[in-house]
Design a protein around this motif. Sequence first.
Motif, mmCIF file in Angstrom:
data_model
loop_
_atom_site.group_PDB
_atom_site.id
_atom_site.type_symbol
_atom_site.label_atom_id
_atom_site.label_comp_id
_atom_site.label_asym_id
_atom_site.label_seq_id
_atom_site.Cartn_x
_atom_site.Cartn_y
_atom_site.Cartn_z
ATOM 1 N N PRO A 127 -7.549 2.703 -9.338
ATOM 2 C CA PRO A 127 -6.892 1.737 -8.460
ATOM 3 C C PRO A 127 -5.414 2.075 -8.275
ATOM 4 O O PRO A 127 -4.754 2.553 -9.200
ATOM 5 C CB PRO A 127 -7.055 0.407 -9.203
ATOM 6 N N ASP B 173 0.826 -1.205 0.000
ATOM 7 C CA ASP B 173 0.000 0.000 0.000
ATOM 8 C C ASP B 173 0.863 1.260 0.000
ATOM 9 O O ASP B 173 0.624 2.204 -0.757
ATOM 10 C CB ASP B 173 -0.914 -0.027 1.236
ATOM 11 N N ASN C 247 -3.219 -2.678 -6.994
ATOM 12 C CA ASN C 247 -4.586 -3.205 -7.019
ATOM 13 C C ASN C 247 -5.111 -3.454 -8.423
ATOM 14 O O ASN C 247 -4.774 -2.732 -9.357
ATOM 15 C CB ASN C 247 -5.558 -2.198 -6.378
ATOM 16 N N GLY D 194 -5.147 -7.758 -5.033
ATOM 17 C CA GLY D 194 -3.823 -7.141 -4.984
ATOM 18 C C GLY D 194 -3.024 -7.563 -3.766
ATOM 19 O O GLY D 194 -3.516 -8.268 -2.876
ATOM 20 N N ILE E 183 -4.231 -6.811 -0.002
ATOM 21 C CA ILE E 183 -5.481 -7.391 0.513
ATOM 22 C C ILE E 183 -5.189 -8.368 1.651
ATOM 23 O O ILE E 183 -4.286 -9.198 1.563
ATOM 24 C CB ILE E 183 -6.252 -8.112 -0.613
ATOM 25 N N LEU F 97 -11.900 -6.276 -5.423
ATOM 26 C CA LEU F 97 -10.496 -5.868 -5.490
ATOM 27 C C LEU F 97 -9.574 -7.071 -5.396
ATOM 28 O O LEU F 97 -9.893 -8.062 -4.737
ATOM 29 C CB LEU F 97 -10.160 -4.909 -4.347
ATOM 30 N N ALA G 264 -7.154 1.642 -1.336
ATOM 31 C CA ALA G 264 -7.286 0.849 -2.562
ATOM 32 C C ALA G 264 -7.316 1.728 -3.803
ATOM 33 O O ALA G 264 -6.866 1.315 -4.873
ATOM 34 C CB ALA G 264 -8.548 -0.003 -2.508
ATOM 35 N N ALA H 31 -8.033 -3.824 3.059
ATOM 36 C CA ALA H 31 -7.085 -3.489 1.988
ATOM 37 C C ALA H 31 -5.934 -2.638 2.489
ATOM 38 O O ALA H 31 -5.261 -1.971 1.707
ATOM 39 C CB ALA H 31 -7.810 -2.779 0.842
#
Length: 490
Positions: free
Chosen positions: A322, A177, A326, A350, A353, A348, A303, A299
């Motif tokens: 996204p 992230d 993602n 990725g 997650i 979603l 996200a 997430a």
Amino acid sequence: MKIYEFFEKNAGLKDHVAIKFKGETITYGDLPKYVNSYAAYLQSLGVKKGDKVILSMPNCPEFVFSYLGSAKAGAVTIPLNLMYTMEEIQYVVKESEADTIVVHPVVLKNVDISAFGKLNLKNIVVLSDDTKKKIMEHDDFKQVEIDDDEVCTYLYTSGTTGKPKGAMLTHRNFEADVVAMDEISDLGPDDNFLCVLPLFHSFSWTVNVLFALYLGSTVTIKDNFMPKDTLETLLNEDITVFCGVPSIFAFLIRMVEKGQFKALRLAISGGAPLAPEVQRGFEEKFNFPLVEGYGLSEAAPVAMLNPLGVDEIRKPGSIGLPLPCNEAKIVDEYNNEVPVGEVGELILKGSNIMVGYHNMPEETEKVLRNGWLHTGDVAKKDEDGYYYIVDRLKDMIILGGFNVYPREVEEALMEHPAVREAAVIGVGDKYKGEEVKAFIVLEDGMTADRKELQNFLHDKLAKYKIPKIFEFVNELPKSPTGKVLKKLLK
């Protein structure tokens, strides 16, 4: 990379301020000592790899030290919502199988320490001044082997549909992230993030702390959102990045004059839907981006984001695109992707997650299907690939066979100049199944009644979507991040 290594990559910035709090500064050179001492102290209490450590504290540097120190000791860290009752706290302690809690003295003003004593915890650490001094005397941290794919956090969801669920997130989830946000931004060590949103909330923790420390930026922490103090800080302390909730940005539009922000260059809105007129009004007045994003605890949590650059396209009402980590799709009830412009459920996929819910395999199977996270949000995508949240699947009102999405009605109501806030719910109706009801907060000094608002909506919405029932209130019940608590309205 583990979450406690994010700041370690900035060792060359040893004299650069990492954290500011009430006149105190902690540099990037100081930070490793604090995190290592907290990790070593927890080890001295018997905390070992895989143990669960709960944090109950307001925004403060010790929250950061405890969280990262716990993770470095190999424990699973569980930030506790400060609005939880003792019954809810007891549930989290039992469900997570935690045996250690770190409590800030401020919390004990509202909760008696004896209540924590009844939770069958092995360790109750109250961060008094003496305890903090004792912690910093620990310099005997014993290295723990930790894999990036190991769970480091349980984030307990709000539990709007039952008991809270502990979303299990790994170090890699947070890294994905943060790295993705770095890829789409031009932020760095010269930036100063103002943190007023509660750190126990994933939006604030990931963006204001993990992301900022990864960048080598400064984090200016406030223990909570106080309008006057926040305003003075934004104007006078060289803040360049500010994460808030929509109601805060509406407040800033009213209270700040054009040209007053000298350093602020980016505002990010999350936690609740951002009304298009608030975004437009903010950017027109201050001439820098107010960026709406989208995320959820599962997430890690971000996200999607609208583009961050001044010259890039941000679409009012859209949650953006996204993140690079993602993939996203809009699907129907049979899991088939729907055409552009049609509504369906947002799903979603990725590296950010979650791996699942703690001790809830059936709940995990419901939301994680074929590698995709089913968000429960109704959304649509436009021809440029921008996504729009229409509503929560569970908030949808079914009126005489027609579907009504409350957010659409709320946004239409917010266009009326007298309406500051609006929340729409479905209430029981013996003939239609449900009827549409609107709760309205009016702007100070302005008036409007049911008939006026219904007439205003006449050209904006189909007749069946227009609320039949209106209730005018002084304020709407909200979570600490500004999300309207519709279950209380219901």
